[in-house]
Design a protein around this motif. Sequence first.
Motif, PDB file in Angstrom:
ATOM      1  N   LEU A   1       2.263  -3.979   3.261  1.00 31.40           N
ATOM      2  CA  LEU A   1       2.983  -5.390   1.878  1.00 31.40           C
ATOM      3  C   LEU A   1       2.752  -5.941   3.747  1.00 31.40           C
ATOM      4  CD1 LEU A   1       5.483  -4.415  -0.179  1.00 31.40           C
ATOM      5  CD2 LEU A   1       3.317  -5.265  -0.711  1.00 31.40           C
ATOM      6  N   GLY A   2       3.313  -5.735   4.442  1.00 32.40           N
ATOM      7  CA  GLY A   2       3.757  -6.837   5.996  1.00 32.40           C
ATOM      8  C   GLY A   2       2.717  -7.071   5.890  1.00 32.40           C
ATOM      9  N   ARG A   3       1.480  -6.310   6.376  1.00 32.81           N
ATOM     10  CA  ARG A   3       0.127  -6.731   7.063  1.00 32.81           C
ATOM     11  C   ARG A   3      -0.508  -7.873   5.981  1.00 32.81           C
ATOM     12  NH1 ARG A   3      -1.001  -3.883  12.134  1.00 32.81           N
ATOM     13  NH2 ARG A   3       0.737  -2.656  11.786  1.00 32.81           N
ATOM     14  N   ALA A   4      -0.044  -8.084   4.498  1.00 34.65           N
ATOM     15  CA  ALA A   4      -1.362  -8.823   4.016  1.00 34.65           C
ATOM     16  C   ALA A   4      -0.119  -9.995   3.700  1.00 34.65           C
ATOM     17  CB  ALA A   4      -1.234  -7.475   2.091  1.00 34.65           C
ATOM     18  N   ARG A   5       0.503  -9.910   3.854  1.00 35.03           N
ATOM     19  CA  ARG A   5       1.699 -11.064   3.516  1.00 35.03           C
ATOM     20  C   ARG A   5       0.921 -11.858   4.275  1.00 35.03           C
ATOM     21  NH1 ARG A   5       4.609  -8.323   7.896  1.00 35.03           N
ATOM     22  NH2 ARG A   5       5.115 -10.060   9.839  1.00 35.03           N
ATOM     23  N   GLY A   6      -0.110 -12.673   4.943  1.00 39.19           N
ATOM     24  CA  GLY A   6      -0.662 -13.441   5.105  1.00 39.19           C
ATOM     25  C   GLY A   6      -1.664 -13.726   4.505  1.00 39.19           C
ATOM     26  N   PHE A   7      -1.789 -13.037   3.199  1.00 37.90           N
ATOM     27  CA  PHE A   7      -2.788 -13.125   2.462  1.00 37.90           C
ATOM     28  C   PHE A   7      -2.549 -13.531   0.929  1.00 37.90           C
ATOM     29  CE2 PHE A   7      -4.439 -10.047   5.432  1.00 37.90           C
ATOM     30  CZ  PHE A   7      -5.266 -11.230   7.231  1.00 37.90           C
ATOM     31  N   ILE A   8      -1.588 -14.220   0.864  1.00 35.98           N
ATOM     32  CA  ILE A   8      -0.779 -14.031  -0.516  1.00 35.98           C
ATOM     33  C   ILE A   8      -1.432 -14.791  -1.139  1.00 35.98           C
ATOM     34  CG2 ILE A   8       0.467 -15.613   0.052  1.00 35.98           C
ATOM     35  CD1 ILE A   8       3.003 -14.433  -1.870  1.00 35.98           C
ATOM     36  N   PHE A   9      -1.901 -16.104  -1.521  1.00 31.10           N
ATOM     37  CA  PHE A   9      -2.477 -16.832  -1.686  1.00 31.10           C
ATOM     38  C   PHE A   9      -4.261 -16.824  -1.685  1.00 31.10           C
ATOM     39  CE2 PHE A   9       1.299 -19.441  -0.041  1.00 31.10           C
ATOM     40  CZ  PHE A   9       1.387 -19.247  -1.298  1.00 31.10           C
ATOM     41  N   SER A  10      -4.716 -16.289  -0.638  1.00 32.35           N
ATOM     42  CA  SER A  10      -6.131 -16.084  -0.679  1.00 32.35           C
ATOM     43  C   SER A  10      -6.600 -14.701  -1.141  1.00 32.35           C
ATOM     44  CB  SER A  10      -6.669 -15.986   0.877  1.00 32.35           C
ATOM     45  OG  SER A  10      -6.468 -15.224   1.812  1.00 32.35           O
ATOM     46  N   ALA A  11      -5.894 -13.466  -1.336  1.00 33.38           N
ATOM     47  CA  ALA A  11      -6.118 -12.488  -1.849  1.00 33.38           C
ATOM     48  C   ALA A  11      -5.281 -11.796  -2.115  1.00 33.38           C
ATOM     49  CB  ALA A  11      -7.362 -11.861  -0.058  1.00 33.38           C
ATOM     50  N   PRO A  12      -4.522 -11.826  -3.163  1.00 32.16           N
ATOM     51  CA  PRO A  12      -3.149 -11.619  -3.764  1.00 32.16           C
ATOM     52  C   PRO A  12      -2.833  -9.829  -3.854  1.00 32.16           C
ATOM     53  CG  PRO A  12      -4.385 -12.861  -5.174  1.00 32.16           C
ATOM     54  CD  PRO A  12      -4.560 -13.605  -4.260  1.00 32.16           C
ATOM     55  N   TYR A  13      -4.419  -9.947  -4.268  1.00 36.63           N
ATOM     56  CA  TYR A  13      -4.103  -8.089  -4.720  1.00 36.63           C
ATOM     57  C   TYR A  13      -4.225  -7.011  -3.376  1.00 36.63           C
ATOM     58  CZ  TYR A  13      -8.388  -9.495  -2.434  1.00 36.63           C
ATOM     59  OH  TYR A  13      -9.902  -9.239  -2.041  1.00 36.63           O
ATOM     60  N   THR A  14      -3.978  -7.207  -2.352  1.00 38.24           N
ATOM     61  CA  THR A  14      -4.010  -6.519  -1.129  1.00 38.24           C
ATOM     62  C   THR A  14      -2.430  -6.688  -1.069  1.00 38.24           C
ATOM     63  OG1 THR A  14      -3.684  -8.861  -0.308  1.00 38.24           O
ATOM     64  CG2 THR A  14      -5.837  -7.603   0.296  1.00 38.24           C
ATOM     65  N   LEU A  15      -1.483  -7.384  -1.920  1.00 35.93           N
ATOM     66  CA  LEU A  15       0.317  -7.427  -1.826  1.00 35.93           C
ATOM     67  C   LEU A  15       0.814  -6.464  -3.249  1.00 35.93           C
ATOM     68  CD1 LEU A  15      -0.036  -9.874  -0.055  1.00 35.93           C
ATOM     69  CD2 LEU A  15       1.961  -9.845  -0.260  1.00 35.93           C
ATOM     70  N   ILE A  16      -0.244  -7.427  -4.495  1.00 37.00           N
ATOM     71  CA  ILE A  16       0.086  -6.573  -5.905  1.00 37.00           C
ATOM     72  C   ILE A  16       0.417  -5.977  -6.487  1.00 37.00           C
ATOM     73  CG2 ILE A  16      -0.636  -6.933  -7.923  1.00 37.00           C
ATOM     74  CD1 ILE A  16      -1.268  -9.707  -7.800  1.00 37.00           C
ATOM     75  N   PHE A  17      -0.719  -5.166  -5.477  1.00 33.90           N
ATOM     76  CA  PHE A  17      -0.525  -3.120  -6.015  1.00 33.90           C
ATOM     77  C   PHE A  17       0.267  -2.332  -5.098  1.00 33.90           C
ATOM     78  CE2 PHE A  17      -5.104  -4.364  -7.201  1.00 33.90           C
ATOM     79  CZ  PHE A  17      -5.345  -4.319  -8.969  1.00 33.90           C
ATOM     80  N   PRO A  18       0.485  -2.551  -4.078  1.00 37.00           N
ATOM     81  CA  PRO A  18       1.192  -2.082  -3.423  1.00 37.00           C
ATOM     82  C   PRO A  18       2.400  -2.166  -3.822  1.00 37.00           C
ATOM     83  CG  PRO A  18      -0.052  -3.368  -1.038  1.00 37.00           C
ATOM     84  CD  PRO A  18      -0.139  -3.751  -2.816  1.00 37.00           C
TER      85      PRO A  18
ATOM     86  N   ILE B   1       3.603  -2.728  -6.948  1.00 36.03           N
ATOM     87  CA  ILE B   1       3.559  -2.244  -8.046  1.00 36.03           C
ATOM     88  C   ILE B   1       3.768  -0.929  -7.847  1.00 36.03           C
ATOM     89  CG2 ILE B   1       2.406  -1.378  -9.891  1.00 36.03           C
ATOM     90  CD1 ILE B   1       1.033  -4.161  -9.797  1.00 36.03           C
ATOM     91  N   ALA B   2       3.392   0.108  -6.868  1.00 31.54           N
ATOM     92  CA  ALA B   2       3.459   1.090  -6.469  1.00 31.54           C
ATOM     93  C   ALA B   2       4.024   1.200  -6.254  1.00 31.54           C
ATOM     94  CB  ALA B   2       2.038   1.495  -5.315  1.00 31.54           C
ATOM     95  N   ILE B   3       5.368   0.889  -5.182  1.00 33.15           N
ATOM     96  CA  ILE B   3       6.909   0.885  -4.711  1.00 33.15           C
ATOM     97  C   ILE B   3       7.884   0.440  -5.841  1.00 33.15           C
ATOM     98  CG2 ILE B   3       8.994  -0.395  -3.611  1.00 33.15           C
ATOM     99  CD1 ILE B   3       6.297  -1.217  -1.793  1.00 33.15           C
ATOM    100  N   THR B   4       7.267  -0.120  -6.184  1.00 33.45           N
ATOM    101  CA  THR B   4       8.093  -0.360  -8.038  1.00 33.45           C
ATOM    102  C   THR B   4       8.350   0.618  -9.195  1.00 33.45           C
ATOM    103  OG1 THR B   4       7.754  -3.210  -7.807  1.00 33.45           O
ATOM    104  CG2 THR B   4       9.242  -2.337  -9.979  1.00 33.45           C
ATOM    105  N   ILE B   5       7.012   1.236  -9.483  1.00 34.59           N
ATOM    106  CA  ILE B   5       6.770   2.131 -10.038  1.00 34.59           C
ATOM    107  C   ILE B   5       7.733   2.992 -10.079  1.00 34.59           C
ATOM    108  CG2 ILE B   5       5.240   3.671 -11.317  1.00 34.59           C
ATOM    109  CD1 ILE B   5       3.180   1.455 -11.729  1.00 34.59           C
ATOM    110  N   THR B   6       7.509   3.361  -8.295  1.00 33.96           N
ATOM    111  CA  THR B   6       8.262   4.671  -7.737  1.00 33.96           C
ATOM    112  C   THR B   6       9.336   4.396  -7.657  1.00 33.96           C
ATOM    113  OG1 THR B   6       6.216   4.873  -6.294  1.00 33.96           O
ATOM    114  CG2 THR B   6       8.472   6.374  -5.787  1.00 33.96           C
ATOM    115  N   VAL B   7      10.264   3.185  -7.359  1.00 32.50           N
ATOM    116  CA  VAL B   7      11.919   3.631  -7.427  1.00 32.50           C
ATOM    117  C   VAL B   7      12.482   3.533  -9.191  1.00 32.50           C
ATOM    118  CG1 VAL B   7      13.787   1.967  -7.030  1.00 32.50           C
ATOM    119  CG2 VAL B   7      11.959   2.020  -5.039  1.00 32.50           C
ATOM    120  N   LEU B   8      11.778   2.617  -9.848  1.00 32.78           N
ATOM    121  CA  LEU B   8      11.941   3.065 -10.758  1.00 32.78           C
ATOM    122  C   LEU B   8      11.883   4.402 -11.715  1.00 32.78           C
ATOM    123  CD1 LEU B   8      12.958   1.368 -13.386  1.00 32.78           C
ATOM    124  CD2 LEU B   8      10.426   1.191 -14.038  1.00 32.78           C
TER     125      LEU B   8
END
Length: 301
Positions: free
Chosen positions: A255-272, A274-281
């Motif tokens: 997430l930290g390394r992909a935060r600069g691409f939130i608009f150009s490549a949002p999938y680089t942040l979305i999937f990690p 989601i993985a964190i959210t599912i595990t914590v939940l």
Amino acid sequence: MQNELDAVVNEQASEVVLEKPESQLKEMWFSLIANKGAVAGLVIILLLTLVAVFGRFIMPYDPNYSDMTISFQSPSAAHWFGTDQLGRDIFSRIIDGTHISLTVGISAVALSLTIGTILGAIAGYRGGKIDTVIMRIMDMMLAIPSILLAIAFMAALGKGIDKAVIAIGLVCIPEYARIVRGCILSVKENDYVQAARVVGNKDFRIVFKHILPNVLSSIVVRATLGISSAVLDTAALGFLGLGVQPPFAEWGDMLGRARGFIFSAPYTLIFPGIAITITVLAFNLLGDGLRDALDPKSRKI
């Protein structure tokens, strides 16, 4: 006289056993599986465990292999979750990150639970000045936000998986110490504890054989919820660049390394994310289910 004292202990022990007969254990289990949220959390945790153990055999690509010619590819049949800025397969890296997140989370909780239980048992059973000193230290640690304290420990220890385990484990010690202390204070004056003390059992045996088994439910519930907090703290440290370091694939670092691409490549942040959210939940759902199942007042069956 000794025989009479032994009879008292045996009688008290039998009463303790009667407090949790097999029928009640069955009720706890049925109450747990009747909770749809807890079952869903348990199933997800089992799946995550299988992925963590056998992930290497199901990864379509090497999670650390970089190919700049295919960087920032959108999700497709070839790369289900797309590729990152270095051309690495995100799906493979998330699978690899499952092992790291669970390892750090569970290991950190094991460390904090062990130390916290020992400190809480000493404080609750001994009382007096020892109790005051231990709990004031725990209060000082609790007064500092956990993430800030973890950052301070990481700054002192350095970076790496083992350092993250130690830092997160130390931060969580006060929670378990307070829980164990409170539980021991509530039961240490019970008759079966007094009987065990009268017949000459040492303090260590009294605490770990007669007291802790009867407060185990509270500890188990908190430890289950604690794993979710540890996974979240691991991701937070990774996001800040202080946790697990490359080439290891850790969700927070992704997430930290992909935060600069939130608009150009949002999938680089979305999937990690989601993985964190599912595990914590999942761990939160299981922890809530265990709390309800182990609390007789909240059982529905």
